[in-house]
Design an enzyme around this catalytic site. Structure first.
Site, PDB file in Angstrom:
ATOM      1  N   ASP A  56      68.276  76.186  61.463  1.00 26.69           N
ATOM      2  CA  ASP A  56      67.817  76.187  61.792  1.00 26.69           C
ATOM      3  C   ASP A  56      68.513  76.217  63.309  1.00 26.69           C
ATOM      4  OD1 ASP A  56      65.433  75.273  60.009  1.00 26.69           O
ATOM      5  OD2 ASP A  56      66.016  73.163  60.493  1.00 26.69           O
ATOM      6  N   TYR A 114      75.560  69.933  52.122  1.00 21.68           N
ATOM      7  CA  TYR A 114      74.874  70.017  53.345  1.00 21.68           C
ATOM      8  C   TYR A 114      75.811  68.290  53.914  1.00 21.68           C
ATOM      9  CZ  TYR A 114      71.991  74.039  54.631  1.00 21.68           C
ATOM     10  OH  TYR A 114      71.380  75.238  54.767  1.00 21.68           O
TER      11      TYR A 114
END
Length: 249
Positions: A56, A114
Site C-alpha cells: 500500500d 510483515y
C-alpha cells in the site's frame, strides 16, 4: 536472456506503493516505476520488473524481492553500484543474483512476514513517526496475544480485507504465527502467512489495537471471523507502521 533477482529495501513514505498504477502520471511515484526507469537507462532496454506483491501507499519493505529479464552483459556488482547511485536514497538494492528462467518473484512465494510497529509512549516520538503508528492509550498486550490466537491457522478472512469480494475470489488464507512483543514503549506485531488480502494485516492490527484498548474482547475475534463481514472488524491501522519484513521461497 538472464533472469535477475533483486532484494531491496525502501522507505515507502513518499510512494504510492510498489506497483505501477494505471492512472496517467502515477508511475513516477511508485517503487516499481523508479527502479524500472533506472534499469532501462542502465541496460538500454525496456525493462519490466516482477514484484513479489503490492504494498500500500506509505508501507515500507526491509527485504522486498523482485526479478527482471535482460540481455545486458553488465556484471551484477556493477549493476548494483549503478542502481544504488541513481535510485533515490529511500530505495536501496541490497542484493542482485542470477535466478533460473522459471523463477517468478510473485508466484514462487511460499510465505510472507510483515512487521507492524506501534509507538505506545506518552508522547509521539519524532524518530518513530515515519515507521510506527502512535497510540496514546496503554494497550493490554496479554489481551492482544489471546485474541491473536484465534487468527492462527487457515480461515476465511473476508472480515479482514478492504477487497470488494467477487464470487471467484478466494478469501481463505493461512496465518502461521502472530508474535506480539513490547520493548520499552514500542509494540511490535510480527505476522507470517502464505498470503495476505488487501489491507489484511492493517485491519488485523487495528482490530487487535481495539482489543488492547478493551473495546473488543479477545473472544470477539472468533465471532468477527465467522461473520465474514468487514464492518464487524476493527479499524484499518495506518500504513506507515507496516513493513514487509521477509519472504520465503
Amino acid at each position: 536472456m538472464k533472469n535477475i533477482k533483486l532484494t531491496l529495501q525502501y522507505d515507502g513514505t513518499k510512494y504510492n506503493g510498489f506497483q505501477k498504477q494505471n492512472q496517467k502520471g502515477s508511475t513516477a511515484v511508485t517503487i516499481q516505476g523508479k527502479i524500472e526507469s533506472v534499469l532501462s537507462k542502465m541496460t538500454e532496454e525496456e525493462i519490466s520488473i516482477i514484484g513479489c506483491g503490492r504494498t500500500d501507499s506509505g508501507v515500507h519493505a526491509e527485504n522486498y524481492v523482485a526479478n527482471f529479464f535482460t540481455n545486458s552483459e553488465m556484471n551484477l556488482e556493477d549493476m548494483e553500484i549503478y542502481l544504488n547511485k541513481y535510485l533515490p536514497e529511500d530505495i536501496v538494492i541490497k542484493e542482485l543474483r542470477y535466478a533460473s528462467d522459471r523463477f517468478h518473484a510473485r508466484y514462487n512465494v511460499k510465505s510472507k512476514t510483515y512487521l507492524y510497529r506501534i509507538n505506545n509512549a506518552r508522547y509521539n516520538n519524532v524518530f518513530n513517526k515515519r515507521f510506527a503508528t502512535y497510540v496514546a492509550e496503554e494497550l493490554d498486550i496479554e489481551a492482544m496475544k489471546r485474541a491473536s490466537k484465534y487468527l492462527i491457522g487457515t480461515h476465511d478472512f473476508r472480515s479482514f480485507t478492504s477487497l470488494k469480494i467477487k464470487e471467484k475470489k478466494s478469501t481463505i488464507r493461512t496465518i502461521n504465527y502472530i508474535d506480539i512483543k513490547k520493548q520499552n514503549d514500542l509494540i511490535t506485531l510480527e505476522i507470517n502467512g502464505n498470503g495476505f488480502l488487501l489491507n489484511m494485516v492493517r485491519i488485523i492490527t487495528g482490530t487487535l489495537i481495539e482489543v488492547g484498548r478493551h473495546k473488543i474482547s479477545p473472544d470477539d475475534i472468533k465471532i468477527i471471523l465467522e461473520a465474514k463481514d468487514k464492518e464487524r472488524a476493527g479499524f484499518r491501522a495506518e500504513a506507515k507502521g507496516l513493513t514487509l519484513l521477509n519472504l520465503e521461497y
